[in-house]
Design a protein around this motif. Structure first.
Motif, PDB file in Angstrom:
ATOM      1  N   LEU A 119       0.828  -1.203   0.000  1.00 43.21           N
ATOM      2  CA  LEU A 119       0.000   0.000   0.000  1.00 43.21           C
ATOM      3  C   LEU A 119       0.864   1.255   0.000  1.00 43.21           C
ATOM      4  O   LEU A 119       0.622   2.189  -0.777  1.00 43.21           O
ATOM      5  N   TRP A 120       1.873   1.297   0.851  1.00 45.70           N
ATOM      6  CA  TRP A 120       2.742   2.473   0.928  1.00 45.70           C
ATOM      7  C   TRP A 120       3.508   2.677  -0.373  1.00 45.70           C
ATOM      8  O   TRP A 120       3.723   3.811  -0.796  1.00 45.70           O
ATOM      9  N   TYR A 157      -0.234   5.714  -7.339  1.00 46.24           N
ATOM     10  CA  TYR A 157      -1.339   4.873  -7.799  1.00 46.24           C
ATOM     11  C   TYR A 157      -2.542   4.939  -6.871  1.00 46.24           C
ATOM     12  O   TYR A 157      -3.666   4.697  -7.298  1.00 46.24           O
ATOM     13  N   VAL A 158      -2.317   5.220  -5.600  1.00 51.84           N
ATOM     14  CA  VAL A 158      -3.387   5.380  -4.616  1.00 51.84           C
ATOM     15  C   VAL A 158      -3.331   6.820  -4.145  1.00 51.84           C
ATOM     16  O   VAL A 158      -2.294   7.286  -3.669  1.00 51.84           O
ATOM     17  N   MET A 215       0.996  10.797   1.639  1.00 53.85           N
ATOM     18  CA  MET A 215       2.037   9.931   1.093  1.00 53.85           C
ATOM     19  C   MET A 215       2.004   9.870  -0.434  1.00 53.85           C
ATOM     20  O   MET A 215       2.958   9.401  -1.051  1.00 53.85           O
ATOM     21  N   THR A 216       0.924  10.331  -1.040  1.00 52.11           N
ATOM     22  CA  THR A 216       0.750  10.220  -2.486  1.00 52.11           C
ATOM     23  C   THR A 216       1.851  10.982  -3.221  1.00 52.11           C
ATOM     24  O   THR A 216       2.074  12.162  -2.987  1.00 52.11           O
ATOM     25  N   GLY A 217       2.535  10.291  -4.091  1.00 54.51           N
ATOM     26  CA  GLY A 217       3.573  10.897  -4.916  1.00 54.51           C
ATOM     27  C   GLY A 217       4.881  11.184  -4.202  1.00 54.51           C
ATOM     28  O   GLY A 217       5.751  11.850  -4.748  1.00 54.51           O
ATOM     29  N   ALA A 269       7.673   5.601  -1.450  1.00 54.58           N
ATOM     30  CA  ALA A 269       7.973   4.652  -2.513  1.00 54.58           C
ATOM     31  C   ALA A 269       9.231   3.852  -2.183  1.00 54.58           C
ATOM     32  O   ALA A 269       9.451   2.785  -2.744  1.00 54.58           O
ATOM     33  N   THR A 270      10.045   4.350  -1.270  1.00 58.75           N
ATOM     34  CA  THR A 270      11.249   3.649  -0.826  1.00 58.75           C
ATOM     35  C   THR A 270      10.981   2.820   0.432  1.00 58.75           C
ATOM     36  O   THR A 270      11.428   1.680   0.538  1.00 58.75           O
ATOM     37  N   ILE A 271      10.248   3.387   1.370  1.00 55.80           N
ATOM     38  CA  ILE A 271       9.950   2.693   2.629  1.00 55.80           C
ATOM     39  C   ILE A 271       9.054   1.479   2.388  1.00 55.80           C
ATOM     40  O   ILE A 271       9.226   0.433   3.013  1.00 55.80           O
TER      41      ILE A 271
END
Length: 64
Positions: A19-20, A27-28, A33-35, A40-42
């Motif tokens: 999800l993260w 995508y969500v 957290m979006t973008g 995207a790393t965590i």
């Protein structure tokens, strides 16, 4: 610890990691957290830890 704890923790961590990652990649939507490259790393790191926990729990169950 009981093996089922590792399995449950692994499933939760894999799902959260996915999800993260999806949120970090955009995508969500609908979250801070979006973008964000940070999430995207965590996300994949958390998913890998969850996968390790899942495999460990399954191996411990089979050993019993």
């Amino acid at each position: 610890m009981k093996p089922w704890v590792f399995v449950l923790l692994g499933v939760v961590l894999v799902l959260l990691g996915l999800l993260w990652t999806a949120q970090g990649l955009g995508y969500v939507t609908g979250s801070f957290m979006t973008g964000s490259r940070l999430w995207a790393t965590i996300g994949p790191i958390v998913a890998l830890v969850g996968l390790w926990s899942l495999v460990t729990g399954i191996r411990r169950q089979r050993a019993r």
